[in-house]
Write an enzyme that holds these catalytic residues in place. Structure first.
Site, PDB file in Angstrom:
ATOM      1  N   GLY A   1      -5.915  -4.653   3.754  1.00 34.79           N
ATOM      2  CA  GLY A   1      -6.688  -4.733   4.991  1.00 34.79           C
ATOM      3  C   GLY A   1      -8.130  -4.315   4.729  1.00 34.79           C
ATOM      4  O   GLY A   1      -9.070  -4.899   5.270  1.00 34.79           O
TER       5      GLY A   1
ATOM      6  N   HIS B   1       1.508  -3.782   4.887  1.00 35.24           N
ATOM      7  CA  HIS B   1       2.254  -2.516   4.885  1.00 35.24           C
ATOM      8  C   HIS B   1       2.244  -1.809   6.239  1.00 35.24           C
ATOM      9  O   HIS B   1       2.919  -0.809   6.428  1.00 35.24           O
ATOM     10  CB  HIS B   1       1.781  -1.589   3.754  1.00 35.24           C
ATOM     11  CG  HIS B   1       0.475  -0.887   3.991  1.00 35.24           C
ATOM     12  ND1 HIS B   1       0.411   0.406   4.440  1.00 35.24           N
ATOM     13  CD2 HIS B   1      -0.809  -1.283   3.820  1.00 35.24           C
ATOM     14  CE1 HIS B   1      -0.866   0.779   4.531  1.00 35.24           C
ATOM     15  NE2 HIS B   1      -1.622  -0.234   4.164  1.00 35.24           N
TER      16      HIS B   1
ATOM     17  N   ASN C   1      -6.553   2.825  15.062  1.00 34.17           N
ATOM     18  CA  ASN C   1      -5.492   3.426  14.258  1.00 34.17           C
ATOM     19  C   ASN C   1      -5.218   4.882  14.609  1.00 34.17           C
ATOM     20  O   ASN C   1      -4.128   5.378  14.361  1.00 34.17           O
ATOM     21  CB  ASN C   1      -5.838   3.304  12.766  1.00 34.17           C
ATOM     22  CG  ASN C   1      -7.260   3.702  12.458  1.00 34.17           C
ATOM     23  OD1 ASN C   1      -8.211   3.162  13.035  1.00 34.17           O
ATOM     24  ND2 ASN C   1      -7.431   4.653  11.570  1.00 34.17           N
TER      25      ASN C   1
ATOM     26  N   SER D   1      -2.837  -6.488   7.501  1.00 34.01           N
ATOM     27  CA  SER D   1      -2.309  -5.873   6.278  1.00 34.01           C
ATOM     28  C   SER D   1      -0.799  -5.707   6.370  1.00 34.01           C
ATOM     29  O   SER D   1      -0.278  -5.191   7.366  1.00 34.01           O
ATOM     30  CB  SER D   1      -2.983  -4.513   6.083  1.00 34.01           C
ATOM     31  OG  SER D   1      -2.462  -3.873   4.942  1.00 34.01           O
TER      32      SER D   1
ATOM     33  N   THR E   1      -5.756 -13.986  -9.799  1.00 34.26           N
ATOM     34  CA  THR E   1      -4.378 -14.475  -9.772  1.00 34.26           C
ATOM     35  C   THR E   1      -3.657 -13.892  -8.560  1.00 34.26           C
ATOM     36  O   THR E   1      -3.722 -12.685  -8.325  1.00 34.26           O
ATOM     37  CB  THR E   1      -3.665 -14.086 -11.081  1.00 34.26           C
ATOM     38  OG1 THR E   1      -4.375 -14.708 -12.154  1.00 34.26           O
ATOM     39  CG2 THR E   1      -2.220 -14.549 -11.085  1.00 34.26           C
TER      40      THR E   1
ATOM     41  N   GLN F   1      -3.908  -2.783  12.900  1.00 33.63           N
ATOM     42  CA  GLN F   1      -2.904  -2.068  13.707  1.00 33.63           C
ATOM     43  C   GLN F   1      -2.228  -2.989  14.726  1.00 33.63           C
ATOM     44  O   GLN F   1      -1.189  -2.646  15.273  1.00 33.63           O
ATOM     45  CB  GLN F   1      -3.546  -0.899  14.455  1.00 33.63           C
ATOM     46  CG  GLN F   1      -3.952   0.261  13.564  1.00 33.63           C
ATOM     47  CD  GLN F   1      -2.765   1.035  12.998  1.00 33.63           C
ATOM     48  OE1 GLN F   1      -1.713   1.139  13.617  1.00 33.63           O
ATOM     49  NE2 GLN F   1      -2.930   1.585  11.816  1.00 33.63           N
TER      50      GLN F   1
ATOM     51  N   CYS G   1      -6.746   8.343   5.872  1.00 34.38           N
ATOM     52  CA  CYS G   1      -7.773   8.161   4.854  1.00 34.38           C
ATOM     53  C   CYS G   1      -8.681   9.373   4.752  1.00 34.38           C
ATOM     54  O   CYS G   1      -9.364   9.566   3.772  1.00 34.38           O
ATOM     55  CB  CYS G   1      -8.617   6.932   5.180  1.00 34.38           C
ATOM     56  SG  CYS G   1      -7.620   5.555   5.720  1.00 34.38           S
TER      57      CYS G   1
END
Ligand SMILES: *Cc1c(COP(=O)(O)O)cnc(C)c1O
Length: 379
Positions: A71, A201, A151, A199, A237, A179, A325
């Site tokens: 994200g 996860h 978040n 994102s 990749t 979120q 974070c």
């Protein structure tokens, strides 16, 4: 000891079915998607199937989905890539003052490159008032970026209206929906944003894979230069196994979403009622109703947030003080300060974030421990 996980805004548990969908691409299907033999083309097909599935779920075209490594990367790319590609039209950006650091620090970077950034204030609930955005628009504004849902405090923004204001002024609109995607009903054939980050996860998918939705006709500078992956815009990749996991996780997250939302919201509202019943001085941060189904955020005037957090951890309960974070920083949350909350109350804030994995037993256990901890303080 019963382990209770209430930090689903930081990350979520990988669902078993997601793991099973991923396993072949960690084992026998290891080809490089750029290779022309069958093993490579298997990987290529897996990526394109994932792209189609995600696009269908968000009501967009497959070619409007670009896979990234997180994200954070999608946010960085959207802000810097759109600013760079359109700077001939002006060098002014508008973001909200409660953005995730992925947006906030990208904006600071752009300021150092000669762009000007306006940081929109929010009201006491963390809402960007549409009139405030309108007033901030300038002739040289090229991009507005406002998160779909916050978040820390879970506040949901009036995204459709904010995007309309940007478009009325001929300005691009990006939203950090990390979120929101997987938790809220999102139909991009109705809500007209130009770019949107998400994102895996955060909705029971794997870590290290995200995506940027970018509306068809919108030009952007590449963020990573190299090979021709992702239609020449995002070299490297592809993370085939992550991309496959992301698509499976989104499919599962959006299946029966109203039912899951109702379930999570019921637990959330019970938690809010019971926590406040412990002490009338405990404050709920964020919006009373316009909030993510799994988000709660409280200020506990009698105790520092980090002390509470450690005590909870010793009881096997995972929660968060502000955003993950900045978990080690002693600075009060920029989000809570922007809502007009005092430094002291901001430092005593705790977030409990639920998901459809959360059980009644989890909430009951948390409440028992919280009552013990808070009563010890008030004696
Ligand atoms: C988690 C989060 C991000 C960062 O996503 P990652 O995939 O962890 O890099 C960005 N914005 C918001 C609102 C988030 O909650």
């Amino acid at each position: 000891m019963q382990q209770v996980y209430l930090d689903n805004a930081a990350t979520t548990r990988l669902k078993q079915e997601v793991l099973e969908a991923m396993l072949p691409y960690l084992q026998e299907s290891y080809g490089n998607a750029s290779s022309l033999y069958q093993l490579g083309q298997q990987s290529k097909r897996a990526i394109e199937n994932a792209r189609e599935s995600i696009a269908r779920l968000l009501q967009v075209q497959p070619k409007e989905i670009y896979f990234t490594a997180s994200g954070t990367e999608a946010d960085n790319w959207a802000l810097k890539g759109l600013a760079m590609a359109h700077q001939h039209r002006g060098k002014h950006l508008i973001i909200s003052s409660i953005e995730h650091h992925a947006i906030l620090h990208s904006a600071h970077f752009l300021e150092r490159q000669g762009f000007e950034v306006t940081y929109l204030p929010v009201d006491e609930f963390g809402v960007v008032q549409p009139a405030v955005l309108t007033a901030a628009m300038r002739p040289d504004t090229i991009l507005v970026s406002i998160m779909w849902a916050n978040n820390e405090i879970g506040t949901i923004q009036p995204i459709a209206e904010l995007a309309r204001i940007a478009h009325d002024h001929g300005v691009f609109f990006h939203t950090d929906a990390v979120q929101a995607v997987g938790s809220l009903e999102i139909d991009l054939s109705v809500v007209n944003v130009d770019a949107l980050s998400f994102s895996a996860h955060k909705f029971h998918g794997p870590k290290g894979v995200g995506a940027l939705f970018l509306r068809n006709s919108v030009k952007i500078e590449p963020f990573l230069h190299g090979g021709s992956q992702e239609r020449d815009l995002r070299a490297g990749t592809e993370n085939v196994v992550g991309i496959v996991g992301m698509a499976k996780a989104l499919e599962l997250a959006l299946a029966d979403l109203p039912k899951k939302t109702a379930y999570t919201q019921t637990l959330r509202d019970q938690l809010i009622t019971e926590i406040r019943a412990i002490d009338s001085k405990i404050k709920l941060n964020g919006h009373p109703t316009q909030r993510l189904p799994g988000n709660t955020n409280f200020s506990f005037p009698s105790m520092a947030g980090d002390v509470l957090l450690m005590s909870l951890d010793m009881q096997g309960i995972a929660a968060s003080s502000g955003s993950a974070c900045s978990a080690l920083s002693v600075e009060p949350s920029h989000v809570l300060l922007a809502c007009g909350i005092s430094k002291e109350l901001a430092k005593s804030a705790l977030r409990f974030s639920l998901s459809d994995d959360t059980t009644q037993a989890d909430i009951d256990r948390l409440l028992v421990v919280m009552r013990q901890l808070l009563q010890k303080v008030s004696q």
